[in-house]
Design a protein around this motif. Structure first.
Motif, PDB file in Angstrom:
ATOM      1  N   LEU A   1       0.811  -1.225   0.000  1.00  0.00           N
ATOM      2  CA  LEU A   1       0.000   0.000   0.000  1.00  0.00           C
ATOM      3  C   LEU A   1       0.840   1.268   0.000  1.00  0.00           C
ATOM      4  CD1 LEU A   1      -2.494  -1.101   2.796  1.00  0.00           C
ATOM      5  CD2 LEU A   1      -2.980  -1.009   0.349  1.00  0.00           C
ATOM      6  N   ASN A   2       2.052   1.160   0.499  1.00  0.00           N
ATOM      7  CA  ASN A   2       2.809   2.375   0.750  1.00  0.00           C
ATOM      8  C   ASN A   2       3.739   2.705  -0.411  1.00  0.00           C
ATOM      9  OD1 ASN A   2       1.374   2.460   3.157  1.00  0.00           O
ATOM     10  ND2 ASN A   2       2.824   1.100   4.137  1.00  0.00           N
ATOM     11  N   GLU A   3       5.012   2.588  -0.198  1.00  0.00           N
ATOM     12  CA  GLU A   3       5.958   2.929  -1.255  1.00  0.00           C
ATOM     13  C   GLU A   3       5.822   1.934  -2.414  1.00  0.00           C
ATOM     14  OE1 GLU A   3      10.659   3.383  -1.391  1.00  0.00           O
ATOM     15  OE2 GLU A   3       9.765   3.647   0.572  1.00  0.00           O
ATOM     16  N   ASP A   4       5.800   2.400  -3.640  1.00  0.00           N
ATOM     17  CA  ASP A   4       5.671   1.522  -4.808  1.00  0.00           C
ATOM     18  C   ASP A   4       4.498   0.542  -4.640  1.00  0.00           C
ATOM     19  OD1 ASP A   4       6.255   0.330  -7.233  1.00  0.00           O
ATOM     20  OD2 ASP A   4       7.815  -0.983  -6.399  1.00  0.00           O
ATOM     21  N   PRO A   5       3.275   1.071  -4.428  1.00  0.00           N
ATOM     22  CA  PRO A   5       2.154   0.202  -4.067  1.00  0.00           C
ATOM     23  C   PRO A   5       1.712  -0.708  -5.206  1.00  0.00           C
ATOM     24  CG  PRO A   5       1.382   2.427  -4.445  1.00  0.00           C
ATOM     25  CD  PRO A   5       2.886   2.479  -4.523  1.00  0.00           C
ATOM     26  N   VAL A   6       1.322  -1.940  -4.869  1.00  0.00           N
ATOM     27  CA  VAL A   6       0.728  -2.817  -5.888  1.00  0.00           C
ATOM     28  C   VAL A   6      -0.790  -2.624  -5.940  1.00  0.00           C
ATOM     29  CG1 VAL A   6       2.572  -4.527  -5.777  1.00  0.00           C
ATOM     30  CG2 VAL A   6       0.564  -4.844  -4.346  1.00  0.00           C
TER      31      VAL A   6
END
Ligand SMILES: [Zn+2]
Length: 252
Positions: A98-103
């Motif tokens: 969900l956060n950095e580089d979220p899928v």
């Protein structure tokens, strides 16, 4: 009625990228609660091929962000929610999805309820309880699950290297789905090898264990044959999943 259908049983780069096995994860129907676990590449296609109804899903769960587990997450959120016009369901994922580089893309998040997995999280969907007993050891944040239905328990051990404490976390489950990518250990990619999987099955001692998520090494060694060897060694009924295999949890 409670059962699982395997939308894909491939794991690891070679098998998934070449689609030597499909890679859509598995679809649980537990007392009418429908859960899609680890929608890898092709999950949408395989769900339709098996005439499942993604608009009836109650939850989509990711064990971790690797693409063989998460590729179809956004399209499955869209199909669960009628393209976002009918917000519903839950999407249950580790924080690093969900956060950095979220899928999980930002634009689909309002379509559903997003739940972040932490070790020890317990949630209920109608009369089904799901717990996330332990964070496993893999290069990214990874959690398996224990799904409780009709006073039975199904455990899922996802990608992980072996570590003490893993067997204890799943003690007492009636059924076990376990990812077996490799025959031998490669420290860089942190997966169970077949011997470690066999030891885990022996010490957890479920009524039935299902092997899945096979990498190239495991496929070459014949998953059916390996399941038979583990059965003989542990006394547990062990089967190797095939694409499209459906297993009922009734009367077992
Ligand atoms: Zn992985």
């Amino acid at each position: 009625m409670s059962d699982v259908i395997f939308l894909g049983t491939g794991g690891g780069r070679m098998v998934v990228l070449n689609q030597m096995r499909h890679s859509g994860g598995f679809w649980l129907n537990l007392n009418g609660v429908k859960i899609l676990q680890d929608p890898g590449p092709g999950s949408l296609v395989m769900a339709h091929k098996h005439v499942l109804k993604p608009s009836s899903l109650d939850a989509i769960i990711l064990s971790h962000r690797h693409i063989d587990h998460s590729n179809d997450i956004n399209v499955m959120i869209e199909t669960m929610t009628g393209g976002g016009f009918h917000p519903r369901g839950r999407v249950i994922v580790p924080g690093d999805c969900l956060n950095e580089d979220p899928v999980v893309l930002q634009y689909v998040r309002p379509f559903t309820e997003i739940v972040e997995i932490k070790e020890g999280l317990k949630i209920s969907i109608r009369d089904i309880n799901i717990s996330f007993p332990i964070r496993t050891m893999h290069p990214v944040e990874t959690y398996g699950a224990i799904y409780e239905f009709n006073s039975k328990r199904l455990g899922y051990i996802p990608d992980t290297e072996y570590f003490p404490g893993l067997a204890q976390a799943y003690k007492g489950v009636d059924f076990l789905i376990i990812n077996v990518v490799r025959m031998t250990t490669d420290k860089r990619i942190r997966h169970l090898n077949i011997k470690e999987a066999a030891n885990l099955i022996g010490s957890i001692n479920p009524k039935m264990a299902i092997l899945t998520h096979f990498g190239l090494q495991a496929l070459k060694a014949s998953p059916d044959h390996q399941a038979k060897l583990i059965s003989e060694r542990t006394g547990v009924r062990v089967i190797a999943a095939n694409d499209g295999l459906s297993v009922s949890f009734e009367d077992k």
